[in-house]
Design a protein around this motif. Structure first.
Motif, PDB file in Angstrom:
ATOM      1  N   PHE A   1       0.830  -1.192   0.000  1.00 40.23           N
ATOM      2  CA  PHE A   1       0.000   0.000   0.000  1.00 40.23           C
ATOM      3  C   PHE A   1       0.868   1.246   0.000  1.00 40.23           C
ATOM      4  O   PHE A   1       2.049   1.199   0.344  1.00 40.23           O
ATOM      5  N   ARG A   2       0.251   2.339  -0.387  1.00 36.80           N
ATOM      6  CA  ARG A   2       0.923   3.635  -0.330  1.00 36.80           C
ATOM      7  C   ARG A   2       0.829   4.168   1.088  1.00 36.80           C
ATOM      8  O   ARG A   2      -0.154   3.937   1.793  1.00 36.80           O
ATOM      9  N   ILE A   3       1.862   4.891   1.505  1.00 28.80           N
ATOM     10  CA  ILE A   3       1.916   5.448   2.848  1.00 28.80           C
ATOM     11  C   ILE A   3       2.537   6.839   2.764  1.00 28.80           C
ATOM     12  O   ILE A   3       3.483   7.058   2.000  1.00 28.80           O
ATOM     13  N   LEU A   4       1.975   7.766   3.502  1.00 23.62           N
ATOM     14  CA  LEU A   4       2.456   9.141   3.502  1.00 23.62           C
ATOM     15  C   LEU A   4       2.808   9.530   4.931  1.00 23.62           C
ATOM     16  O   LEU A   4       1.993   9.384   5.837  1.00 23.62           O
ATOM     17  N   HIS A   5       4.040   9.996   5.121  1.00 25.90           N
ATOM     18  CA  HIS A   5       4.488  10.519   6.413  1.00 25.90           C
ATOM     19  C   HIS A   5       4.659  12.031   6.282  1.00 25.90           C
ATOM     20  O   HIS A   5       5.334  12.490   5.362  1.00 25.90           O
TER      21      HIS A   5
END
Length: 138
Positions: A105-109
């Protein structure tokens, strides 16, 4: 903090996550960090013991194979990292039994920096992709 210093801090943070090393993760966070895993019913956490437990619960739910940065953006005292995460759902993740299924999955921090530590970590997951993968027929 320079971009290179931010990269080094985040790489240490991510390496500690990949190793399930809660103590090393906590070492990258400011003592008064604001930790927001968007959508987590616990909401935004500020207590270090609660944050450490959030990570232990996460490690019971998923096992990382790799995380690859797609883009990283920088400001004076923050950065935004867009990555793609690959691994397995080894336990219950987002309320869904993982069954040791592979997931990605895509993840944004979104991270703010103060005094060479992460003072705010805001994490967004592509929950639709996760749910779709964990509920698809085997």
């Amino acid at each position: 903090m320079t971009r290179e210093e931010m990269d080094e801090l985040f790489e240490r943070h991510c390496a500690a996550e990949a190793a399930n090393d809660v103590e090393a993760i906590m070492d990258t966070l400011a003592a008064d960090v604001e930790h927001d895993a968007v959508g987590d019913p616990q909401g935004t956490l500020r207590d270090p013991a609660a944050i450490a437990q959030r990570y232990r619960d996460l490690f019971d739910a998923i096992s990382e194979d790799k995380m690859e940065t797609v883009h990283r953006y920088y400001g004076e005292d923050f950065f935004v990292d867009e990555s793609h995460w690959y691994g397995r759902a080894t336990g219950t993740f987002l309320g869904i039994p993982g069954g040791n299924r592979p997931i990605d999955f895509r993840i944004l921090h979104v991270c703010e920096i103060r005094d060479d530590k992460i003072s705010r970590e805001n994490v967004w997951l592509d929950t639709a992709a996760i749910v779709q993968q964990l509920t698809a027929p085997v």
